[in-house]
Design a protein around this motif. Sequence first.
Motif, PDB file in Angstrom:
ATOM      1  N   LEU A 227       0.816  -1.210   0.000  1.00 39.04           N
ATOM      2  CA  LEU A 227       0.000   0.000   0.000  1.00 39.04           C
ATOM      3  C   LEU A 227       0.852   1.264   0.000  1.00 39.04           C
ATOM      4  O   LEU A 227       0.589   2.195  -0.763  1.00 39.04           O
ATOM      5  CB  LEU A 227      -0.933  -0.008   1.209  1.00 39.04           C
ATOM      6  N   THR A 228       1.856   1.321   0.859  1.00 36.15           N
ATOM      7  CA  THR A 228       2.683   2.529   0.912  1.00 36.15           C
ATOM      8  C   THR A 228       3.525   2.692  -0.345  1.00 36.15           C
ATOM      9  O   THR A 228       3.904   3.813  -0.693  1.00 36.15           O
ATOM     10  CB  THR A 228       3.587   2.528   2.153  1.00 36.15           C
TER      11      THR A 228
ATOM     12  N   VAL B 182       8.214   5.885  10.500  1.00 39.10           N
ATOM     13  CA  VAL B 182       8.821   5.890   9.171  1.00 39.10           C
ATOM     14  C   VAL B 182       8.196   6.982   8.308  1.00 39.10           C
ATOM     15  O   VAL B 182       8.894   7.695   7.574  1.00 39.10           O
ATOM     16  CB  VAL B 182       8.674   4.514   8.502  1.00 39.10           C
ATOM     17  N   GLY B 183       6.874   7.142   8.404  1.00 35.87           N
ATOM     18  CA  GLY B 183       6.201   8.167   7.617  1.00 35.87           C
ATOM     19  C   GLY B 183       6.682   9.564   7.959  1.00 35.87           C
ATOM     20  O   GLY B 183       6.925  10.388   7.071  1.00 35.87           O
ATOM     21  N   ARG B 184       6.836   9.837   9.251  1.00 35.41           N
ATOM     22  CA  ARG B 184       7.318  11.163   9.662  1.00 35.41           C
ATOM     23  C   ARG B 184       8.742  11.403   9.174  1.00 35.41           C
ATOM     24  O   ARG B 184       9.071  12.499   8.711  1.00 35.41           O
ATOM     25  CB  ARG B 184       7.241  11.296  11.177  1.00 35.41           C
ATOM     26  N   ARG B 185       9.583  10.386   9.276  1.00 36.84           N
ATOM     27  CA  ARG B 185      10.965  10.541   8.810  1.00 36.84           C
ATOM     28  C   ARG B 185      11.009  10.723   7.300  1.00 36.84           C
ATOM     29  O   ARG B 185      11.801  11.514   6.780  1.00 36.84           O
ATOM     30  CB  ARG B 185      11.775   9.314   9.237  1.00 36.84           C
TER      31      ARG B 185
ATOM     32  N   SER C 262      11.549   5.876  -1.928  1.00 35.70           N
ATOM     33  CA  SER C 262      10.252   5.220  -1.907  1.00 35.70           C
ATOM     34  C   SER C 262       9.742   5.033  -0.478  1.00 35.70           C
ATOM     35  O   SER C 262      10.472   4.541   0.390  1.00 35.70           O
ATOM     36  CB  SER C 262      10.352   3.850  -2.584  1.00 35.70           C
ATOM     37  N   LEU C 263       8.480   5.406  -0.249  1.00 39.38           N
ATOM     38  CA  LEU C 263       7.886   5.176   1.062  1.00 39.38           C
ATOM     39  C   LEU C 263       7.740   3.682   1.319  1.00 39.38           C
ATOM     40  O   LEU C 263       7.976   3.207   2.439  1.00 39.38           O
ATOM     41  CB  LEU C 263       6.522   5.859   1.151  1.00 39.38           C
ATOM     42  N   GLY C 264       7.380   2.929   0.299  1.00 39.25           N
ATOM     43  CA  GLY C 264       7.248   1.492   0.471  1.00 39.25           C
ATOM     44  C   GLY C 264       8.545   0.846   0.913  1.00 39.25           C
ATOM     45  O   GLY C 264       8.558  -0.024   1.803  1.00 39.25           O
ATOM     46  N   ALA C 265       9.660   1.246   0.328  1.00 35.36           N
ATOM     47  CA  ALA C 265      10.955   0.689   0.700  1.00 35.36           C
ATOM     48  C   ALA C 265      11.312   1.063   2.135  1.00 35.36           C
ATOM     49  O   ALA C 265      11.870   0.247   2.888  1.00 35.36           O
ATOM     50  CB  ALA C 265      12.039   1.178  -0.263  1.00 35.36           C
ATOM     51  N   ALA C 266      10.995   2.297   2.531  1.00 32.81           N
ATOM     52  CA  ALA C 266      11.285   2.732   3.899  1.00 32.81           C
ATOM     53  C   ALA C 266      10.447   1.959   4.907  1.00 32.81           C
ATOM     54  O   ALA C 266      10.932   1.565   5.973  1.00 32.81           O
ATOM     55  CB  ALA C 266      11.027   4.233   4.022  1.00 32.81           C
ATOM     56  N   VAL C 267       9.176   1.730   4.587  1.00 32.79           N
ATOM     57  CA  VAL C 267       8.304   0.957   5.475  1.00 32.79           C
ATOM     58  C   VAL C 267       8.787  -0.491   5.564  1.00 32.79           C
ATOM     59  O   VAL C 267       8.797  -1.096   6.641  1.00 32.79           O
ATOM     60  CB  VAL C 267       6.848   1.029   4.982  1.00 32.79           C
TER      61      VAL C 267
END
Length: 210
Positions: free
Chosen positions: A107-108, A174-177, A187-192
């Motif tokens: 999803l992210t 993770v989202g805040r960072r 990528s947000l997905g990779a960070a999550v």
Amino acid sequence: MNASRIPSTLGTGGATPTGRPRRSSRETLQDAATELFLEQGYEQTTVDDIARRAGVARATFFNYFPAKGDLLWADLDPVLESLPSALAAQPTGESPAIGVRTALVSLTGQVPVAPVLLVERLTIGAAAEAAHAGLPRMHGVDVALRRFTLSRTHARDGIPEAFAAGATGVLLAVGRRWLAAGSDRGSLGAAVDAGLAPLTDAFAPLLPPA
């Protein structure tokens, strides 16, 4: 800045447009709010201002957004609302910890760019409101993860609940960072995925499939 949320002021061939491109009322309200928040700040912008800029009635605003603060999360709401169905699609026979990680990463990974209003929440004076509006959304994530985890394992004694709370915390941290990382945020997905990896590794043996 999420340029896709700011309508262009130039027409094709250099012609001056006569109005906004055809968009849904929801998208038009988001565009109008983004423009006004960046121009004059969050607190100084009223719902009436947004409706007027969007060219819709005030009542139309509330058909799409219960409150002004919901505009800050409007780009992410469709992703968050898809979480229960993404979890339900995960295969049985594996630890729900793995299913949670897969669903959240998928999803992210669908978030192409950082939402401009959340990135600029300090600049527009909406940091407190963004946090306040985010609370029920993170609660919704926790509830969805908890229900899924409990339904996919016989483990109890608070272990499923602890995992769900931990995964929700990872998503928030993770989202805040990621929002603060600037243009090289990736990528947000990779960070999550990276954030959830140690939590999943720790809990998967404690959450065997039902």
